[in-house]
Design an enzyme around this catalytic site. Sequence first.
Site, short mmCIF file in Angstrom:
data_model
loop_
_atom_site.label_atom_id
_atom_site.label_comp_id
_atom_site.label_asym_id
_atom_site.label_seq_id
_atom_site.Cartn_x
_atom_site.Cartn_y
_atom_site.Cartn_z
N TYR A 66 43.28 -3.69 65.81
CA TYR A 66 42.12 -4.35 65.20
C TYR A 66 42.46 -4.68 63.75
CZ TYR A 66 39.50 -2.47 69.21
OH TYR A 66 39.05 -2.16 70.47
N PHE A 77 42.58 -0.16 71.69
CA PHE A 77 41.16 -0.26 72.07
C PHE A 77 40.26 0.74 71.33
CE2 PHE A 77 43.25 -2.09 75.88
CZ PHE A 77 42.64 -3.33 75.87
N HIS A 186 41.79 -8.96 81.46
CA HIS A 186 41.54 -8.25 80.20
C HIS A 186 40.04 -7.98 80.05
CE1 HIS A 186 41.46 -7.46 75.86
NE2 HIS A 186 42.75 -7.18 75.98
#
Length: 224
Positions: A66, A77, A186
């Site tokens: 991120y 994640f 995804h």
Amino acid sequence: MAAITGEWQRVLEPEFAKPYYRQLYNFVREEYSKRVIFPPSDDIFNALAYTPLEKVKCVILGQDPYHEVHQAHGLCFSVLPGNPPPPSLVNIYKELADDLGCYTPNNGYLKKWADQGVLLLNTVLTVREHAANSHQGHGWEQLTDAIIAAVNRIDRPVVFLLWGSPAQKKAAMLDNPKHLVLKAAHPSPLSAYRGFFGCRHFSKANDFLTSHGETAIDWQIENI
């Protein structure tokens, strides 16, 4: 960069002597000195630190960290406590609810999975602030391929969860018949409805592990 230790250090030692790794090291060091880079440098190898090679039971592959402040901490994640789960993780939680009846927690901190042997590995381990994929093509992919290859060589059953086409391309490396490779779309909002929802990968992973004498993974992330 934080040191790689233990069995991971032993199996990755040959990579450290290769030209690409020196170039990668110099690139990453310069990036951290001049820009805002995520995750913090001490967290780059958290996936390996939290999940030793000898403990790996499952692998989930992400793309790159991120790229906003206080989110990335070295596990794909996952976000640090205090941050709302990003959209892909929200969809992962939706699938967990449908598959295993897990409640949706108030956080996106997935270290509990890593502590149980789930290797939460991005294929690229650093990123510039506000610039997704900005560190692709600088050598991380070669190092993480070496990590995936090391897991492939493990002489006991391991489950690989490959979500989306970039992760699924790694299936060609996974030729150990002891392992289970599961593929799905995804969990991104752009693609989750094209086969991630309903894939039941979490129960399938546990069924495979328990049928081979391994302990099931407790996928429930608790509220903080």
